[in-house]
Design an enzyme around this catalytic site. Structure first.
Site, PDB file in Angstrom:
ATOM      1  N   ASP A 171      -5.688   7.015  -0.387  1.00 58.52           N
ATOM      2  CA  ASP A 171      -5.290   6.840  -1.781  1.00 58.52           C
ATOM      3  C   ASP A 171      -6.058   7.914  -2.563  1.00 58.52           C
ATOM      4  O   ASP A 171      -6.389   8.956  -1.989  1.00 58.52           O
ATOM      5  CB  ASP A 171      -5.612   5.400  -2.247  1.00 58.52           C
ATOM      6  CG  ASP A 171      -4.861   5.008  -3.512  1.00 58.52           C
ATOM      7  OD1 ASP A 171      -3.679   4.673  -3.430  1.00 58.52           O
ATOM      8  OD2 ASP A 171      -5.462   5.058  -4.607  1.00 58.52           O
ATOM      9  N   LYS A 214      -5.156  -3.446  -1.016  1.00 60.25           N
ATOM     10  CA  LYS A 214      -5.730  -2.217  -1.577  1.00 60.25           C
ATOM     11  C   LYS A 214      -7.237  -2.318  -1.496  1.00 60.25           C
ATOM     12  O   LYS A 214      -7.794  -3.417  -1.463  1.00 60.25           O
ATOM     13  CB  LYS A 214      -5.323  -2.085  -3.053  1.00 60.25           C
ATOM     14  CG  LYS A 214      -5.490  -0.684  -3.613  1.00 60.25           C
ATOM     15  CD  LYS A 214      -4.428   0.233  -3.074  1.00 60.25           C
ATOM     16  CE  LYS A 214      -4.164   1.417  -3.920  1.00 60.25           C
ATOM     17  NZ  LYS A 214      -2.789   1.903  -3.761  1.00 60.25           N
TER      18      LYS A 214
HETATM   19  N1  GLU Z   1      -1.958   4.756  -1.334  1.00 56.00           N
HETATM   20  C1  GLU Z   1      -0.540   4.865  -1.212  1.00 56.00           C
HETATM   21  C2  GLU Z   1       0.146   3.951  -2.206  1.00 56.00           C
HETATM   22  O1  GLU Z   1      -0.400   3.624  -3.233  1.00 56.00           O
HETATM   23  C3  GLU Z   1      -0.054   4.689   0.211  1.00 56.00           C
HETATM   24  C4  GLU Z   1      -0.433   3.411   0.856  1.00 56.00           C
HETATM   25  C5  GLU Z   1      -0.139   3.334   2.356  1.00 56.00           C
HETATM   26  O2  GLU Z   1       0.358   4.303   2.914  1.00 56.00           O
HETATM   27  O3  GLU Z   1      -0.442   2.292   2.932  1.00 56.00           O
HETATM   28  O4  GLU Z   1       1.287   3.604  -2.058  1.00 56.00           O
END
Ligand code: GLU
Length: 414
Positions: free
Chosen positions: A141, A101
């Site tokens: 995100d 993240k």
């Molecule tokens: N940000 C989204 C999550 O928290 C998607 C992450 C992604 O697609 O890699 O799951």
């Protein structure tokens, strides 16, 4: 308690059931690598040095995977917690990724499009030495979207001198994105919510729902619920909320937010609607509640007053650990974030697969495959919760942790 503390409690509840040793817990909980970068940019014309973060939590099952968020509250501990949730989410859905993240501590509401582009390009440049299409794959995100991914892909492609399409997912469909990616997170929240209602004997057609957050996740959750015959009686965003006892006209509201200021629901009007606050929305007498905004929205005070029978967590960490215990005690079925909102990363995986194969799937292919995986996973989690006599959250963590432990053992890391 911070999100990191809450995630620790959720992890420990499952790790205790699995009797995992202390040193293994430490290997599973602490991130593999944390990266902090500085980014020169401007916010509303004022020169600033922003802090950017990328946390690579665990890659025992595949490359690090997870979004990048732009928000003033972004800081290292929050990113570590969110990265860990990605590890458990990808493992639970059995997609071949680890967890990561990132984010930038900035306020996009104060920034022009040009300023956002400048920060996005600088951020990905700073991350380039540590990420790659088979190393670490970022995605959107909170407050980031296909446009941000497009700038980043372009910057990365210029640096690498070759196409970097599979480096990022959540791209616009016109440049390597997948059909259904925009809808995927919200659709997963809706379909798991609907399946859980069925399991506790509530017919979804005519059931009622409230959705907190009307952005990338909440709006599509509401749209799918509406399409499947659920009455969405309330929605909200940072500007406040609306209630209509006969159900809101969600397609009409989506048309409104497509062009409204900041894509907010503020200023919407329709017959029979009244204004409500976010807090009122969370405690409405509905069958299904979908918190699709930010973390820590349902605390102990709200948890005591929640009247929904099922909660489907669209946001990451919307229920605090103490609140979770109260909800569990009160018999509220909580579909945990690592399951309910996993539709996004699942279709990110589909996008990545399509990029490597140079093909594109139809919308129906994507959504049918997604639904099958989400419902299958909910069924598995439901069974474990029954056999282990625990909450769906603990069951989901048990399944997720087991797969990562297996991979860590197989690779000799533990
Ligand atoms: N940000 C989204 C999550 O928290 C998607 C992450 C992604 O697609 O890699 O799951």
């Amino acid at each position: 308690m911070s999100l990191l503390d809450n995630v620790k409690v959720f992890f420990d509840q499952a790790a205790n059931k699995l009797s995992i040793d202390a040193h293994v817990r430490q290997m599973l909980e602490e991130p593999d690598r944390v990266i902090e970068v500085k980014i020169a940019g401007t916010e509303g014309g004022v020169p600033k040095v922003f802090k950017g973060y990328r946390v690579q939590h665990n890659n025992a099952r595949g490359p690090y995977k997870g979004g990048l968020r732009y928000h003033p509250t972004v800081e290292m501990d929050e990113v570590i917690a969110l990265a860990a949730l990605m590890t458990w989410k990808c493992s639970l859905l059995n997609i071949p990724y680890g967890g990561g993240k990132g984010g930038v501590s900035c306020d996009p509401t104060k920034m022009t499009k040009e300023e956002l582009e400048q920060v996005s390009r600088a951020f990905i440049r700073a991350l380039m030495p540590n990420i790659g299409p088979t190393v670490d794959i970022p995605a959107p995100d909170v407050n980031t979207d296909g446009q941000v991914m497009a700038w980043m892909v372009d910057e990365a492609t210029q640096i690498a001198g070759e196409s970097m399409l599979p480096l990022l997912t959540g791209k616009p469909v016109s440049m390597g994105g997948s059909l259904g990616r925009a809808e995927s997170t919200g659709y997963g929240v809706a379909i798991t919510g609907i399946e859980a209602l069925k399991k506790i004997g509530i017919e979804p057609k005519g059931a009622t729902a409230a959705v907190q957050g009307f952005g990338k996740v909440g709006s599509w959750a509401a749209e799918r619920l509406h399409k499947m015959g659920v009455k969405v009686v309330a929605v909200s965003d940072i500007s406040g909320g609306y209630y209509c006892k006969d159900g809101l006209d969600i397609p009409d509201l989506m048309k409104y937010t497509a062009t409204s200021k900041g894509h907010l629901i503020e200023g919407y009007s329709a017959p029979g609607i009244t204004k409500i606050t976010n807090e009122e929305l969370l405690t409405l007498d509905v069958d299904l509640l979908c918190p699709c905004a930010m973390e820590n929205q349902i605390d102990t005070e709200i948890a005591k007053r929640v009247r929904a029978k099922v909660i489907s967590e669209g946001a990451n960490g919307p229920v605090t650990a103490d609140a979770d215990a109260i909800l569990s005690e009160r018999g509220v079925v909580v579909i945990p974030d690592i399951l309910a909102n996993a539709g996004g990363v699942t279709v990110s995986y589909f996008e990545w697969v399509q990029n490597f194969q140079h093909i594109s799937w139809t919308f129906d292919e994507v959504i049918n495959k997604l639904d099958g995986m989400m419902i299958g996973c909910l069924n598995d989690v439901w069974e474990v919760a029954k056999s282990e006599k625990c909450s769906l959250r603990t069951a989901a963590f048990i399944l997720a942790i087991k797969r990562v432990v297996d991979a860590m053992k197989l690779t000799g890391r533990i």
